[in-house]
Scaffold this motif. Sequence first.
Motif, mmCIF file in Angstrom:
data_model
loop_
_atom_site.group_PDB
_atom_site.id
_atom_site.type_symbol
_atom_site.label_atom_id
_atom_site.label_comp_id
_atom_site.label_asym_id
_atom_site.label_seq_id
_atom_site.Cartn_x
_atom_site.Cartn_y
_atom_site.Cartn_z
ATOM 1 N N LEU A 1 0.808 -1.213 0.000
ATOM 2 C CA LEU A 1 0.000 0.000 0.000
ATOM 3 C C LEU A 1 0.847 1.271 0.000
ATOM 4 C CD1 LEU A 1 -2.859 1.049 -0.094
ATOM 5 C CD2 LEU A 1 -2.922 0.942 2.404
ATOM 6 N N PRO A 2 1.874 1.389 0.816
ATOM 7 C CA PRO A 2 2.710 2.602 0.740
ATOM 8 C C PRO A 2 3.378 2.759 -0.634
ATOM 9 C CG PRO A 2 3.141 1.422 2.778
ATOM 10 C CD PRO A 2 2.262 0.536 1.931
ATOM 11 N N GLN A 3 3.780 1.654 -1.221
ATOM 12 C CA GLN A 3 4.395 1.721 -2.548
ATOM 13 C C GLN A 3 3.376 2.172 -3.588
ATOM 14 O OE1 GLN A 3 5.808 -2.261 -2.965
ATOM 15 N NE2 GLN A 3 7.745 -1.869 -1.917
ATOM 16 N N VAL A 4 2.167 1.659 -3.467
ATOM 17 C CA VAL A 4 1.112 2.039 -4.410
ATOM 18 C C VAL A 4 0.805 3.527 -4.259
ATOM 19 C CG1 VAL A 4 -1.337 1.735 -4.956
ATOM 20 C CG2 VAL A 4 0.119 -0.260 -4.585
ATOM 21 N N ARG A 5 0.726 4.001 -3.039
ATOM 22 C CA ARG A 5 0.448 5.428 -2.811
ATOM 23 C C ARG A 5 1.578 6.295 -3.364
ATOM 24 N NH1 ARG A 5 -1.999 4.934 3.251
ATOM 25 N NH2 ARG A 5 -4.127 4.459 2.615
ATOM 26 N N GLN A 6 2.795 5.852 -3.172
ATOM 27 C CA GLN A 6 3.942 6.602 -3.683
ATOM 28 C C GLN A 6 3.921 6.631 -5.210
ATOM 29 O OE1 GLN A 6 7.806 4.898 -2.825
ATOM 30 N NE2 GLN A 6 8.705 6.936 -2.591
ATOM 31 N N ARG A 7 3.628 5.498 -5.815
ATOM 32 C CA ARG A 7 3.541 5.421 -7.270
ATOM 33 C C ARG A 7 2.406 6.306 -7.786
ATOM 34 N NH1 ARG A 7 2.085 -0.009 -9.185
ATOM 35 N NH2 ARG A 7 3.212 -0.560 -7.322
ATOM 36 N N LEU A 8 1.274 6.284 -7.064
ATOM 37 C CA LEU A 8 0.134 7.118 -7.436
ATOM 38 C C LEU A 8 0.503 8.594 -7.379
ATOM 39 C CD1 LEU A 8 -2.863 7.408 -8.150
ATOM 40 C CD2 LEU A 8 -3.352 7.362 -5.694
ATOM 41 N N ALA A 9 1.207 9.001 -6.337
ATOM 42 C CA ALA A 9 1.624 10.403 -6.209
ATOM 43 C C ALA A 9 2.556 10.791 -7.355
ATOM 44 C CB ALA A 9 2.311 10.627 -4.866
ATOM 45 N N ARG A 10 3.487 9.905 -7.706
ATOM 46 C CA ARG A 10 4.395 10.187 -8.833
ATOM 47 C C ARG A 10 3.617 10.295 -10.133
ATOM 48 N NH1 ARG A 10 7.922 6.167 -6.555
ATOM 49 N NH2 ARG A 10 7.129 4.728 -8.119
ATOM 50 N N ASN A 11 2.685 9.383 -10.342
ATOM 51 C CA ASN A 11 1.891 9.408 -11.572
ATOM 52 C C ASN A 11 1.032 10.663 -11.651
ATOM 53 O OD1 ASN A 11 2.974 6.988 -12.386
ATOM 54 N ND2 ASN A 11 1.239 5.757 -11.745
ATOM 55 N N GLN A 12 0.451 11.068 -10.522
ATOM 56 C CA GLN A 12 -0.363 12.282 -10.524
ATOM 57 C C GLN A 12 0.502 13.509 -10.824
ATOM 58 O OE1 GLN A 12 -2.180 11.899 -6.649
ATOM 59 N NE2 GLN A 12 -4.095 11.117 -7.520
ATOM 60 N N ALA A 13 1.710 13.543 -10.277
ATOM 61 C CA ALA A 13 2.614 14.657 -10.561
ATOM 62 C C ALA A 13 3.001 14.670 -12.032
ATOM 63 C CB ALA A 13 3.869 14.559 -9.681
ATOM 64 N N GLU A 14 3.225 13.507 -12.594
ATOM 65 C CA GLU A 14 3.570 13.408 -14.012
ATOM 66 C C GLU A 14 2.399 13.855 -14.885
ATOM 67 O OE1 GLU A 14 5.852 12.360 -17.496
ATOM 68 O OE2 GLU A 14 6.310 12.991 -15.470
ATOM 69 N N VAL A 15 1.188 13.455 -14.520
ATOM 70 C CA VAL A 15 0.000 13.873 -15.273
ATOM 71 C C VAL A 15 -0.134 15.388 -15.227
ATOM 72 C CG1 VAL A 15 -2.532 13.847 -15.259
ATOM 73 C CG2 VAL A 15 -1.262 11.709 -15.075
ATOM 74 N N LYS A 16 0.065 15.975 -14.054
ATOM 75 C CA LYS A 16 -0.032 17.430 -13.923
ATOM 76 C C LYS A 16 1.020 18.115 -14.790
ATOM 77 C CE LYS A 16 -0.329 21.116 -10.536
ATOM 78 N NZ LYS A 16 -0.326 21.481 -9.117
ATOM 79 N N ARG A 17 2.236 17.604 -14.778
ATOM 80 C CA ARG A 17 3.304 18.178 -15.589
ATOM 81 C C ARG A 17 2.963 18.079 -17.076
ATOM 82 N NH1 ARG A 17 7.258 16.937 -18.742
ATOM 83 N NH2 ARG A 17 6.990 14.700 -18.557
ATOM 84 N N LEU A 18 2.440 16.936 -17.483
ATOM 85 C CA LEU A 18 2.065 16.747 -18.885
ATOM 86 C C LEU A 18 0.918 17.669 -19.284
ATOM 87 C CD1 LEU A 18 2.346 12.863 -19.162
ATOM 88 C CD2 LEU A 18 3.868 14.563 -20.187
#
Length: 95
Positions: free
Chosen positions: A34-51
Amino acid sequence: MQFVGAVGLALVSTAWAGSGQPGPAPAEQTATSLPQVRQRLARNQAEVKRLEQDVAKRESDSKRASERLQQQDQAIAELQKQLQELRARPAAAQH
């Protein structure tokens, strides 16, 4: 046709049986990842925002370029009109 079904069933059962080693219980697997999934989700959301920001900037740049081209097209059309008018005048009037 029944033979194909039997072979398919045998392959599915073998794949489903796997190596025979039990995996971690679903609750354990979820708790550890779960912590890994949350961390991955946060990275993906940041990447989506940047894109999204990158796309917005490119769209803005494209719109400005399109407007400049339209202005240049208008200027060219006006110059062509003036050139045609000059060519249409009699030669004596130009001197």
